[in-house]
Design an enzyme around this catalytic site. Structure first.
Site, PDB file in Angstrom:
ATOM      1  N   PRO A   1      34.744  43.293  41.101  1.00  0.00           N
ATOM      2  CA  PRO A   1      34.074  43.265  42.394  1.00  0.00           C
ATOM      3  C   PRO A   1      34.280  41.975  43.198  1.00  0.00           C
ATOM      4  CG  PRO A   1      32.495  43.016  40.602  1.00  0.00           C
ATOM      5  CD  PRO A   1      33.800  43.420  39.985  1.00  0.00           C
ATOM      6  N   ASN A   2      34.449  42.187  44.489  1.00  0.00           N
ATOM      7  CA  ASN A   2      34.563  41.123  45.503  1.00  0.00           C
ATOM      8  C   ASN A   2      35.915  40.406  45.495  1.00  0.00           C
ATOM      9  OD1 ASN A   2      31.839  41.457  46.516  1.00  0.00           O
ATOM     10  ND2 ASN A   2      31.186  40.583  44.573  1.00  0.00           N
TER      11      ASN A   2
ATOM     12  N   ARG B   1      36.739  34.739  51.065  1.00  0.00           N
ATOM     13  CA  ARG B   1      35.513  34.562  50.272  1.00  0.00           C
ATOM     14  C   ARG B   1      35.441  33.145  49.697  1.00  0.00           C
ATOM     15  NH1 ARG B   1      34.854  36.862  44.114  1.00  0.00           N
ATOM     16  NH2 ARG B   1      32.670  36.289  43.877  1.00  0.00           N
TER      17      ARG B   1
ATOM     18  N   TYR C   1      37.440  29.674  45.638  1.00  0.00           N
ATOM     19  CA  TYR C   1      38.474  30.618  45.200  1.00  0.00           C
ATOM     20  C   TYR C   1      39.836  30.420  45.877  1.00  0.00           C
ATOM     21  CZ  TYR C   1      34.473  32.949  43.113  1.00  0.00           C
ATOM     22  OH  TYR C   1      33.356  33.225  42.362  1.00  0.00           O
TER      23      TYR C   1
ATOM     24  N   ASN D   1      40.377  40.337  35.317  1.00  0.00           N
ATOM     25  CA  ASN D   1      39.414  39.470  35.997  1.00  0.00           C
ATOM     26  C   ASN D   1      38.239  40.376  36.338  1.00  0.00           C
ATOM     27  OD1 ASN D   1      37.819  37.789  37.455  1.00  0.00           O
ATOM     28  ND2 ASN D   1      39.452  36.998  38.790  1.00  0.00           N
TER      29      ASN D   1
ATOM     30  N   ALA E   1      32.104  39.279  38.494  1.00  0.00           N
ATOM     31  CA  ALA E   1      30.705  39.133  38.063  1.00  0.00           C
ATOM     32  C   ALA E   1      30.366  39.988  36.841  1.00  0.00           C
ATOM     33  CB  ALA E   1      29.772  39.469  39.225  1.00  0.00           C
TER      34      ALA E   1
ATOM     35  N   HIS F   1      29.901  38.613  33.229  1.00  0.00           N
ATOM     36  CA  HIS F   1      28.662  38.000  32.749  1.00  0.00           C
ATOM     37  C   HIS F   1      27.550  39.020  32.473  1.00  0.00           C
ATOM     38  CE1 HIS F   1      30.943  34.678  34.334  1.00  0.00           C
ATOM     39  NE2 HIS F   1      30.829  35.140  35.566  1.00  0.00           N
TER      40      HIS F   1
ATOM     41  N   ASP G   1      32.410  47.072  25.514  1.00  0.00           N
ATOM     42  CA  ASP G   1      32.546  48.205  24.595  1.00  0.00           C
ATOM     43  C   ASP G   1      33.856  48.959  24.841  1.00  0.00           C
ATOM     44  OD1 ASP G   1      30.160  47.578  23.407  1.00  0.00           O
ATOM     45  OD2 ASP G   1      29.021  49.230  24.291  1.00  0.00           O
TER      46      ASP G   1
ATOM     47  N   GLU H   1      41.330  37.693  29.310  1.00  0.00           N
ATOM     48  CA  GLU H   1      40.306  37.457  30.343  1.00  0.00           C
ATOM     49  C   GLU H   1      40.775  36.345  31.269  1.00  0.00           C
ATOM     50  OE1 GLU H   1      36.523  36.239  28.707  1.00  0.00           O
ATOM     51  OE2 GLU H   1      35.753  35.680  30.687  1.00  0.00           O
TER      52      GLU H   1
ATOM     53  N   HIS I   1      40.031  34.057  35.119  1.00  0.00           N
ATOM     54  CA  HIS I   1      39.209  33.712  36.278  1.00  0.00           C
ATOM     55  C   HIS I   1      39.957  32.699  37.124  1.00  0.00           C
ATOM     56  CE1 HIS I   1      35.830  35.717  34.422  1.00  0.00           C
ATOM     57  NE2 HIS I   1      36.142  35.094  33.296  1.00  0.00           N
ATOM     58  N   LEU I   2      39.770  32.799  38.418  1.00  0.00           N
ATOM     59  CA  LEU I   2      40.341  31.799  39.328  1.00  0.00           C
ATOM     60  C   LEU I   2      39.636  30.457  39.136  1.00  0.00           C
ATOM     61  CD1 LEU I   2      40.068  34.426  42.001  1.00  0.00           C
ATOM     62  CD2 LEU I   2      42.204  33.160  41.937  1.00  0.00           C
ATOM     63  N   SER I   3      38.302  30.518  39.123  1.00  0.00           N
ATOM     64  CA  SER I   3      37.514  29.289  39.041  1.00  0.00           C
ATOM     65  C   SER I   3      37.245  28.935  37.580  1.00  0.00           C
ATOM     66  CB  SER I   3      36.179  29.483  39.782  1.00  0.00           C
ATOM     67  OG  SER I   3      35.414  30.495  39.155  1.00  0.00           O
TER      68      SER I   3
ATOM     69  N   ARG J   1      30.647  25.799  36.434  1.00  0.00           N
ATOM     70  CA  ARG J   1      29.819  26.306  37.537  1.00  0.00           C
ATOM     71  C   ARG J   1      28.391  26.608  37.044  1.00  0.00           C
ATOM     72  NH1 ARG J   1      32.878  30.953  40.482  1.00  0.00           N
ATOM     73  NH2 ARG J   1      31.231  30.537  42.011  1.00  0.00           N
TER      74      ARG J   1
ATOM     75  N   ARG K   1      27.271  31.691  34.662  1.00  0.00           N
ATOM     76  CA  ARG K   1      28.700  32.025  34.550  1.00  0.00           C
ATOM     77  C   ARG K   1      29.312  31.492  33.249  1.00  0.00           C
ATOM     78  NH1 ARG K   1      29.843  33.810  39.874  1.00  0.00           N
ATOM     79  NH2 ARG K   1      28.574  32.690  41.366  1.00  0.00           N
TER      80      ARG K   1
HETATM   81  C1  DQA Z   1      35.458  34.925  38.949  1.00  0.00           C
HETATM   82  C2  DQA Z   1      34.269  34.120  38.410  1.00  0.00           C
HETATM   83  C3  DQA Z   1      33.023  34.986  38.348  1.00  0.00           C
HETATM   84  O1  DQA Z   1      31.924  34.220  37.857  1.00  0.00           O
HETATM   85  C4  DQA Z   1      32.662  35.488  39.725  1.00  0.00           C
HETATM   86  O2  DQA Z   1      31.569  36.364  39.660  1.00  0.00           O
HETATM   87  C5  DQA Z   1      33.820  36.126  40.440  1.00  0.00           C
HETATM   88  C6  DQA Z   1      35.150  35.548  40.294  1.00  0.00           C
HETATM   89  C7  DQA Z   1      36.719  34.038  39.132  1.00  0.00           C
HETATM   90  O3  DQA Z   1      37.817  34.599  39.215  1.00  0.00           O
HETATM   91  O4  DQA Z   1      36.605  32.811  39.224  1.00  0.00           O
HETATM   92  O5  DQA Z   1      33.639  37.062  41.211  1.00  0.00           O
HETATM   93  O6  DQA Z   1      35.790  35.932  38.005  1.00  0.00           O
END
Ligand code: DQA
Length: 146
Positions: A9-10, A17, A22, A73, A76, A79, A86, A97, A99-101, A106, A110
């Site tokens: 998501p997002n 964003r 990001y 990725n 959210a 978490h 599962d 797994e 993540h950008l950040s 943070r 997270r």
């Molecule tokens: C994220 C980190 C997550 O905590 C956050 O909810 C995101 C992006 C990242 O790529 O840094 O939406 O997965």
């Protein structure tokens, strides 16, 4: 080999964003970079994004026999989602797994990843380069599973 990139998501909003967190690279730009890097390894890429948790679960379920490695990725849902954890563990396709950040630098909520224990490893904090590093990691994971 085939690598399935799944984005939660997002992540469709990347570019606009919270650019201070990001970056300004869009998901389309990231996809192009991933495809370019994968071509060097002769790896095929399927690159998807959804805002729906159930769709991510369905895609993970369908991945067995379809791809060699998943790069996820989960945004959210990382978490919060026992369902994703599962699915990864039920299907058994090696999953990385990303993540950008740097989620560990943070907010405290997270720091916990529900999917980390069922993933091969985690790449976080390198911005769009996390995706490029994941291509290399996926190739290595696939090689060592042979
Ligand atoms: C994220 C980190 C997550 O905590 C956050 O909810 C995101 C992006 C990242 O790529 O840094 O939406 O997965």
């Amino acid at each position: 080999m085939k690598i399935l990139f799944l984005n939660g998501p997002n992540l469709n909003l990347l570019g606009t964003r919270e650019p201070e967190v990001y970056g300004r690279t869009t998901l389309k730009d990231i996809e192009a970079k991933v495809r370019e890097r994968a071509a060097r390894f002769g790896a095929e890429i399927d690159f998807r994004q959804t805002n729906a948790e159930g769709e991510l679960v369905a895609w993970i379920q369908q991945s067995k026999g379809y791809c060699n490695v998943i790069v996820l990725n989960a945004a959210a849902y990382t978490h919060t989602s026992i369902a994703l954890r599962d699915a990864i563990s039920a299907v058994g396709v090696p999953t990385i797994e990303i993540h950008l950040s740097n989620v560990h630098a943070r907010e405290e909520f997270r720091h916990k990843s529900l999917i980390a224990p069922v993933c091969k490893g985690q790449i976080a904090g390198f911005g769009a380069d996390s995706y490029i590093l994941a291509v290399e990691a996926a190739v290595n994971v696939n090689e060592s599973s042979k």
